[in-house]
Motif scaffolding. Sequence first.
Motif, PDB file in Angstrom:
ATOM      1  N   GLU A   1       0.816  -1.212   0.000  1.00  0.00           N
ATOM      2  CA  GLU A   1       0.000   0.000   0.000  1.00  0.00           C
ATOM      3  C   GLU A   1       0.853   1.266   0.000  1.00  0.00           C
ATOM      4  O   GLU A   1       0.417   2.314  -0.474  1.00  0.00           O
ATOM      5  N   PHE A   2       2.046   1.176   0.560  1.00  0.00           N
ATOM      6  CA  PHE A   2       2.947   2.321   0.679  1.00  0.00           C
ATOM      7  C   PHE A   2       4.275   1.958   0.005  1.00  0.00           C
ATOM      8  O   PHE A   2       5.279   1.741   0.658  1.00  0.00           O
ATOM      9  N   PRO A   3       4.263   1.885  -1.337  1.00  0.00           N
ATOM     10  CA  PRO A   3       5.449   1.413  -2.061  1.00  0.00           C
ATOM     11  C   PRO A   3       6.505   2.508  -2.210  1.00  0.00           C
ATOM     12  O   PRO A   3       6.309   3.658  -1.785  1.00  0.00           O
ATOM     13  N   GLU A   4       7.605   2.141  -2.836  1.00  0.00           N
ATOM     14  CA  GLU A   4       8.650   3.131  -3.094  1.00  0.00           C
ATOM     15  C   GLU A   4       8.114   4.251  -3.988  1.00  0.00           C
ATOM     16  O   GLU A   4       7.175   4.070  -4.746  1.00  0.00           O
ATOM     17  N   ARG A   5       8.726   5.407  -3.862  1.00  0.00           N
ATOM     18  CA  ARG A   5       8.369   6.610  -4.626  1.00  0.00           C
ATOM     19  C   ARG A   5       6.909   7.016  -4.397  1.00  0.00           C
ATOM     20  O   ARG A   5       6.226   7.467  -5.310  1.00  0.00           O
ATOM     21  N   SER A   6       6.444   6.815  -3.172  1.00  0.00           N
ATOM     22  CA  SER A   6       5.111   7.283  -2.809  1.00  0.00           C
ATOM     23  C   SER A   6       5.220   8.199  -1.598  1.00  0.00           C
ATOM     24  O   SER A   6       6.254   8.262  -0.930  1.00  0.00           O
TER      25      SER A   6
ATOM     26  N   GLN B   1       0.852   8.933  -4.976  1.00  0.00           N
ATOM     27  CA  GLN B   1       1.984   8.507  -5.809  1.00  0.00           C
ATOM     28  C   GLN B   1       2.224   9.513  -6.928  1.00  0.00           C
ATOM     29  O   GLN B   1       1.763   9.341  -8.057  1.00  0.00           O
ATOM     30  N   PRO B   2       2.971  10.579  -6.625  1.00  0.00           N
ATOM     31  CA  PRO B   2       3.303  11.562  -7.663  1.00  0.00           C
ATOM     32  C   PRO B   2       4.361  11.013  -8.607  1.00  0.00           C
ATOM     33  O   PRO B   2       4.988   9.976  -8.334  1.00  0.00           O
ATOM     34  N   GLU B   3       4.573  11.706  -9.702  1.00  0.00           N
ATOM     35  CA  GLU B   3       5.587  11.312 -10.676  1.00  0.00           C
ATOM     36  C   GLU B   3       6.721  12.325 -10.610  1.00  0.00           C
ATOM     37  O   GLU B   3       6.617  13.433 -11.129  1.00  0.00           O
ATOM     38  N   PRO B   4       7.841  11.982  -9.949  1.00  0.00           N
ATOM     39  CA  PRO B   4       8.953  12.930  -9.838  1.00  0.00           C
ATOM     40  C   PRO B   4       9.545  13.263 -11.207  1.00  0.00           C
ATOM     41  O   PRO B   4       9.411  12.494 -12.169  1.00  0.00           O
ATOM     42  N   ASP B   5      10.219  14.424 -11.293  1.00  0.00           N
ATOM     43  CA  ASP B   5      10.881  14.781 -12.542  1.00  0.00           C
ATOM     44  C   ASP B   5      12.173  13.988 -12.684  1.00  0.00           C
ATOM     45  O   ASP B   5      12.489  13.131 -11.851  1.00  0.00           O
ATOM     46  N   ARG B   6      12.935  14.256 -13.711  1.00  0.00           N
ATOM     47  CA  ARG B   6      14.143  13.457 -13.998  1.00  0.00           C
ATOM     48  C   ARG B   6      15.219  13.610 -12.929  1.00  0.00           C
ATOM     49  O   ARG B   6      16.158  12.818 -12.864  1.00  0.00           O
TER      50      ARG B   6
ATOM     51  N   MET C   1      12.548  15.543  -2.381  1.00  0.00           N
ATOM     52  CA  MET C   1      13.238  14.547  -3.189  1.00  0.00           C
ATOM     53  C   MET C   1      12.551  13.195  -2.981  1.00  0.00           C
ATOM     54  O   MET C   1      12.273  12.808  -1.852  1.00  0.00           O
ATOM     55  N   LEU C   2      12.282  12.512  -4.088  1.00  0.00           N
ATOM     56  CA  LEU C   2      11.621  11.210  -4.018  1.00  0.00           C
ATOM     57  C   LEU C   2      12.354  10.275  -4.979  1.00  0.00           C
ATOM     58  O   LEU C   2      11.942  10.062  -6.112  1.00  0.00           O
ATOM     59  N   ARG C   3      13.444   9.699  -4.484  1.00  0.00           N
ATOM     60  CA  ARG C   3      14.311   8.863  -5.308  1.00  0.00           C
ATOM     61  C   ARG C   3      13.796   7.425  -5.356  1.00  0.00           C
ATOM     62  O   ARG C   3      12.991   7.025  -4.520  1.00  0.00           O
ATOM     63  N   PRO C   4      14.273   6.649  -6.330  1.00  0.00           N
ATOM     64  CA  PRO C   4      13.926   5.222  -6.349  1.00  0.00           C
ATOM     65  C   PRO C   4      14.326   4.557  -5.032  1.00  0.00           C
ATOM     66  O   PRO C   4      15.351   4.896  -4.432  1.00  0.00           O
ATOM     67  N   SER C   5      13.506   3.620  -4.580  1.00  0.00           N
ATOM     68  CA  SER C   5      13.707   2.893  -3.321  1.00  0.00           C
ATOM     69  C   SER C   5      13.526   3.782  -2.099  1.00  0.00           C
ATOM     70  O   SER C   5      13.933   3.428  -0.990  1.00  0.00           O
ATOM     71  N   GLU C   6      12.893   4.951  -2.277  1.00  0.00           N
ATOM     72  CA  GLU C   6      12.578   5.825  -1.148  1.00  0.00           C
ATOM     73  C   GLU C   6      11.086   6.107  -1.091  1.00  0.00           C
ATOM     74  O   GLU C   6      10.383   6.027  -2.103  1.00  0.00           O
ATOM     75  N   ARG C   7      10.613   6.445   0.094  1.00  0.00           N
ATOM     76  CA  ARG C   7       9.242   6.917   0.260  1.00  0.00           C
ATOM     77  C   ARG C   7       9.251   7.973   1.369  1.00  0.00           C
ATOM     78  O   ARG C   7      10.125   7.968   2.241  1.00  0.00           O
TER      79      ARG C   7
END
Length: 215
Positions: A103-108, A139-144, A169-175
């Motif tokens: 329910e609370f995955p990475e990048r959320s 779950q937003p979509e971070p920029d590059r 900042m919302l990096r991969p493998s982070e929430r």
Amino acid sequence: MRFVFIDESGGALFLKDGNQYKQISNVPYSISSPVQVSPGERLEIYKNVSSVDPEQKLTRVKVATLTAPSPTEDDSTSVLSVIRLTGGESGFQNVYYDDDTREFPERSFRVLNLGQRSMAIALDDIRATVDPGEAKILQPEPDRKNRVSVQVAESGSTGWQMLYQSVAMLRPSERVTGVLVFSPSGMRHTYTEDEIKVFGEPPPGHVWLTYTEKL
């Protein structure tokens, strides 16, 4: 496990570990660093308070006793404990917020409204309203560059009033977890005495806190 203490009285807070005391909070409304605990473990929270003994400035007293959650069928790896020190008969109230990775995955982004009014949050183009006591996961979509624009507002008699505006900042493998709390003192402990003299006592109000977790 992380801890958030809803408490204005000040004084460092500690988790007892055998005969040792691990400090987990120093100022009101701070979010503790993660502490490793075992499922079902008895957790005793102590606090430094002013001593009645004139030769001893502080004494350490137990303010809460918790039981660490036991494993369930979800994919939880951690938990947030929100402890409200009430001073009543039981002395505290505790609520656990589970971190099920399904329910609370990475990048959320998890939003907890522990305040007294409804709040609105905008994460880039995603918008949501969160009522007191409610939790939502977005779950937003971070920029590059892994950035997300964050805006937080509270409801008031004249409409929405902006509380916070920044970039997260919302990096991969982070929430990220964002917590709205209400401070009757206006977070007075964050001001110097000189600032209080110049600007006066801060008014009561809501405060936005966040922490980032790496999976």
